[in-house]
Design an enzyme around this catalytic site. Sequence first.
Site, PDB file in Angstrom:
ATOM      1  CB  CYS A   8      -1.005   0.003   1.148  1.00 51.80           C
ATOM      2  SG  CYS A   8      -0.284  -0.081   2.800  1.00 51.80           S
ATOM      3  CG  HIS A  62      -4.507   0.727   3.985  1.00 58.34           C
ATOM      4  ND1 HIS A  62      -3.857  -0.068   3.068  1.00 58.34           N
ATOM      5  CD2 HIS A  62      -5.453   1.411   3.292  1.00 58.34           C
ATOM      6  CE1 HIS A  62      -4.387   0.135   1.868  1.00 58.34           C
ATOM      7  NE2 HIS A  62      -5.349   1.029   1.982  1.00 58.34           N
TER       8      HIS A  62
END
Length: 188
Positions: free
Chosen positions: A24, A125
């Site tokens: 990510c 994330h």
Amino acid sequence: MSQGPGAQPGPPSVYHERQRLELCAIHALNNVLQQQRFNQEAADEICKRLAPDSLLNPHRSLLGTGNYDVNVIMAALQGLGLATVWWDRRRPLSQLALPQVLGLILNLPSPVSLGQLSLPLRRRHWVALRQVGGVYYNLDSKLRAPKALGDEDGLRAFLAKCLAQGLCQVLLVVTREVEEKGSWLRAD
């Protein structure tokens, strides 16, 4: 605009990479830059430069699947002549001078799941936000396509919602000149 591996078509001319492994941070970098500039090999090379004598590199996953930390993101952007500024969540979002900001990278808690089973764990994330064609987009690599947030007010509302949930960190991506002048911040 060309789409890289894992990239999905979205609204016209909005580059968006989809989530793969624990990459990510790489997807957030490429999405905020609106082109494929980084891959896993480049990020691993940055990790080696950041901790050259480390047997277990503290800037990525032990398994080699990604999960890069903020130091890798900052070094990658610095290598392109860009700068990063941590947004102090105590400041009102109205002080954020959005026209001076190239994009934003958020670090958010993310639920962990195995297939349909949601586990009581939280991971971190990285998510990119960027204006393209006068519209701000959420370029989260977990989304199937970019999600339009609208104008500056729409972006500020989205940021306020993320910050209110706690544990959200916001990194501004700016030019070095904007960082040096502090022009990412406006007085209220």
